[in-house]
Scaffold this motif. Sequence first.
Motif, PDB file in Angstrom:
ATOM      1  N   GLY A  37       0.901  -1.087   0.034  1.00  0.00           N
ATOM      2  CA  GLY A  37      -0.134  -0.058  -0.020  1.00  0.00           C
ATOM      3  C   GLY A  37       1.097   1.444   0.067  1.00  0.00           C
ATOM      4  O   GLY A  37       0.519   2.056  -0.695  1.00  0.00           O
ATOM      5  N   SER A  38       2.096   1.425   0.610  1.00  0.00           N
ATOM      6  CA  SER A  38       3.016   2.409   0.922  1.00  0.00           C
ATOM      7  C   SER A  38       3.440   2.802  -0.544  1.00  0.00           C
ATOM      8  O   SER A  38       3.856   3.726  -0.716  1.00  0.00           O
ATOM      9  N   PHE A  39       3.785   1.754  -1.189  1.00  0.00           N
ATOM     10  CA  PHE A  39       4.630   1.885  -2.331  1.00  0.00           C
ATOM     11  C   PHE A  39       3.782   1.424  -3.746  1.00  0.00           C
ATOM     12  O   PHE A  39       3.991   1.220  -4.777  1.00  0.00           O
ATOM     13  N   LEU A  40       2.304   1.640  -3.437  1.00  0.00           N
ATOM     14  CA  LEU A  40       1.400   1.275  -4.600  1.00  0.00           C
ATOM     15  C   LEU A  40       1.645   2.112  -5.973  1.00  0.00           C
ATOM     16  O   LEU A  40       1.305   1.545  -6.956  1.00  0.00           O
ATOM     17  N   PRO A  41       1.945   3.432  -5.991  1.00  0.00           N
ATOM     18  CA  PRO A  41       2.117   3.910  -7.378  1.00  0.00           C
ATOM     19  C   PRO A  41       3.229   3.202  -8.173  1.00  0.00           C
ATOM     20  O   PRO A  41       3.144   3.166  -9.393  1.00  0.00           O
ATOM     21  N   TRP A  42       4.176   2.555  -7.456  1.00  0.00           N
ATOM     22  CA  TRP A  42       5.020   1.941  -8.162  1.00  0.00           C
ATOM     23  C   TRP A  42       4.742   0.522  -8.840  1.00  0.00           C
ATOM     24  O   TRP A  42       5.506  -0.006  -9.593  1.00  0.00           O
ATOM     25  N   LEU A  43       3.722   0.253  -8.684  1.00  0.00           N
ATOM     26  CA  LEU A  43       2.928  -0.901  -9.339  1.00  0.00           C
ATOM     27  C   LEU A  43       3.030  -0.507 -10.839  1.00  0.00           C
ATOM     28  O   LEU A  43       2.783  -1.579 -11.761  1.00  0.00           O
ATOM     29  N   LEU A  44       3.096   0.817 -11.281  1.00  0.00           N
ATOM     30  CA  LEU A  44       3.072   1.019 -12.710  1.00  0.00           C
ATOM     31  C   LEU A  44       4.146   0.446 -13.242  1.00  0.00           C
ATOM     32  O   LEU A  44       4.109  -0.092 -14.420  1.00  0.00           O
ATOM     33  N   ALA A  45       5.314   0.270 -12.821  1.00  0.00           N
ATOM     34  CA  ALA A  45       6.349  -0.326 -13.452  1.00  0.00           C
ATOM     35  C   ALA A  45       6.419  -1.558 -13.840  1.00  0.00           C
ATOM     36  O   ALA A  45       6.371  -2.004 -15.049  1.00  0.00           O
ATOM     37  N   PRO A  46       5.932  -2.792 -12.977  1.00  0.00           N
ATOM     38  CA  PRO A  46       5.615  -3.925 -13.471  1.00  0.00           C
ATOM     39  C   PRO A  46       4.294  -4.196 -14.500  1.00  0.00           C
ATOM     40  O   PRO A  46       4.394  -4.839 -15.390  1.00  0.00           O
ATOM     41  N   THR A  47       3.302  -3.172 -14.301  1.00  0.00           N
ATOM     42  CA  THR A  47       2.195  -3.037 -15.231  1.00  0.00           C
ATOM     43  C   THR A  47       2.562  -2.773 -16.473  1.00  0.00           C
ATOM     44  O   THR A  47       2.374  -3.444 -17.581  1.00  0.00           O
ATOM     45  N   VAL A  48       3.479  -1.679 -16.814  1.00  0.00           N
ATOM     46  CA  VAL A  48       4.054  -1.196 -18.074  1.00  0.00           C
ATOM     47  C   VAL A  48       4.975  -2.380 -18.534  1.00  0.00           C
ATOM     48  O   VAL A  48       5.013  -2.693 -19.911  1.00  0.00           O
ATOM     49  N   LEU A  49       5.935  -3.069 -17.858  1.00  0.00           N
ATOM     50  CA  LEU A  49       6.750  -4.167 -18.163  1.00  0.00           C
ATOM     51  C   LEU A  49       5.890  -5.400 -18.703  1.00  0.00           C
ATOM     52  O   LEU A  49       6.193  -5.851 -19.744  1.00  0.00           O
ATOM     53  N   LEU A  50       4.590  -5.862 -17.989  1.00  0.00           N
ATOM     54  CA  LEU A  50       3.725  -6.744 -18.626  1.00  0.00           C
ATOM     55  C   LEU A  50       3.136  -6.429 -19.942  1.00  0.00           C
ATOM     56  O   LEU A  50       3.224  -7.044 -20.650  1.00  0.00           O
ATOM     57  N   ALA A  51       2.859  -5.181 -20.116  1.00  0.00           N
ATOM     58  CA  ALA A  51       2.266  -4.679 -21.316  1.00  0.00           C
ATOM     59  C   ALA A  51       3.426  -4.693 -22.502  1.00  0.00           C
ATOM     60  O   ALA A  51       3.016  -5.360 -23.315  1.00  0.00           O
ATOM     61  N   ALA A  52       4.537  -4.483 -22.149  1.00  0.00           N
ATOM     62  CA  ALA A  52       5.429  -4.512 -23.090  1.00  0.00           C
ATOM     63  C   ALA A  52       5.752  -5.932 -23.550  1.00  0.00           C
ATOM     64  O   ALA A  52       5.983  -6.274 -24.662  1.00  0.00           O
ATOM     65  N   VAL A  53       5.753  -7.013 -22.634  1.00  0.00           N
ATOM     66  CA  VAL A  53       6.016  -8.313 -22.816  1.00  0.00           C
ATOM     67  C   VAL A  53       4.812  -8.796 -23.596  1.00  0.00           C
ATOM     68  O   VAL A  53       4.872  -9.365 -24.716  1.00  0.00           O
ATOM     69  N   ALA A  54       3.463  -8.624 -23.319  1.00  0.00           N
ATOM     70  CA  ALA A  54       2.491  -8.936 -24.111  1.00  0.00           C
ATOM     71  C   ALA A  54       2.475  -8.286 -25.422  1.00  0.00           C
ATOM     72  O   ALA A  54       2.348  -9.295 -26.293  1.00  0.00           O
ATOM     73  N   VAL A  55       2.746  -7.301 -25.776  1.00  0.00           N
ATOM     74  CA  VAL A  55       2.886  -6.689 -26.902  1.00  0.00           C
ATOM     75  C   VAL A  55       3.898  -6.890 -27.788  1.00  0.00           C
ATOM     76  O   VAL A  55       3.707  -7.767 -29.039  1.00  0.00           O
ATOM     77  N   GLY A  56       5.047  -7.094 -27.113  1.00  0.00           N
ATOM     78  CA  GLY A  56       6.319  -7.689 -27.802  1.00  0.00           C
ATOM     79  C   GLY A  56       6.107  -9.278 -28.456  1.00  0.00           C
ATOM     80  O   GLY A  56       6.709  -9.569 -29.347  1.00  0.00           O
TER      81      GLY A  56
END
Length: 298
Positions: A37-56
């Motif tokens: 919860g304290s570091f919640l905004p940083w979940l954007l990083a694995p989300t973007v990485l996951l999107a890149a892997v899916a698209v790639g």
Amino acid sequence: MPHATPKDLMLAAAAALLAALLLEPRLVPGTAGQIVGSFLPWLLAPTVLLAAVAVGTGSKIGTAAVVPPIAAWSVLFVPQLVERPDTATTTPAFRVATQNLGTAGTAAELTDAAVISVQELTDRNRPSVAAALDPRHPHVATVGTIGLWSRYPLHDIERLDLGQGWARALRARIELPAGEATVYAVHLGSIRLGETAARDRTLHTLTDLVRRDPSTRLLVLGDLNTASTDPALTPLTQTLHDVRTGLAFTWPAPFPLTNPDHILTRGFTPLDATVRRTPGTDHRAPTATLAPTPHPPR
């Protein structure tokens, strides 16, 4: 519908987990959930990485699955990034700041603020803090390692033990040009991996005090040892406004990842807010310009 491969299923499962954590970090039990919860905004990083892997990798299922966590992150944090304070006011504005001093901070960079709360005030740094703040802030209240410097008179100063066995907080009545307000200067219990009991206990006590406080204008300034995105803080921020611009990370100072330091208000309109890097401490300092609302609700 395309046939789901093991890769597709892994991507979809990871995306579902990220979406679930963004929407409800308390799904992770205990301290780990509070850290998420304290570091919640940083979940954007694995989300973007996951999107890149899916698209790639050309995974249509994975690409579709990553939409919910991206949407959840956007709903939670994009409004904070684009929000602009209200600049229309008819009452005199003043600046506040809060600073965890660490081992050698002096708060000298915050002297433009009319009200300054400091934490971790010690015999070692007290002389330099007083030398920096006293000339422009003649009204001072200190309790243990907590200090409050003000250009406006302070009255009814009260030591507060929030459940730590010793006073690490104070409450005072402050005479602002637009009328009286109540200010709490606090440093809540520390949080360590696997141990949040002290922080939780002090946070609960502070929340209870604020809820029962009859003041229509109220400030809470200090290191709460919890981020705005930690669900543990929600009961307090349901009562008070968390004044920030953007994500406003404050710790650790060289590369902030979370925001344990807060300016919380009731009966004030924030005109601007920022975070400053100050030397000698591992915390950056939140500051804000506030205007008392003419007729604050209670």
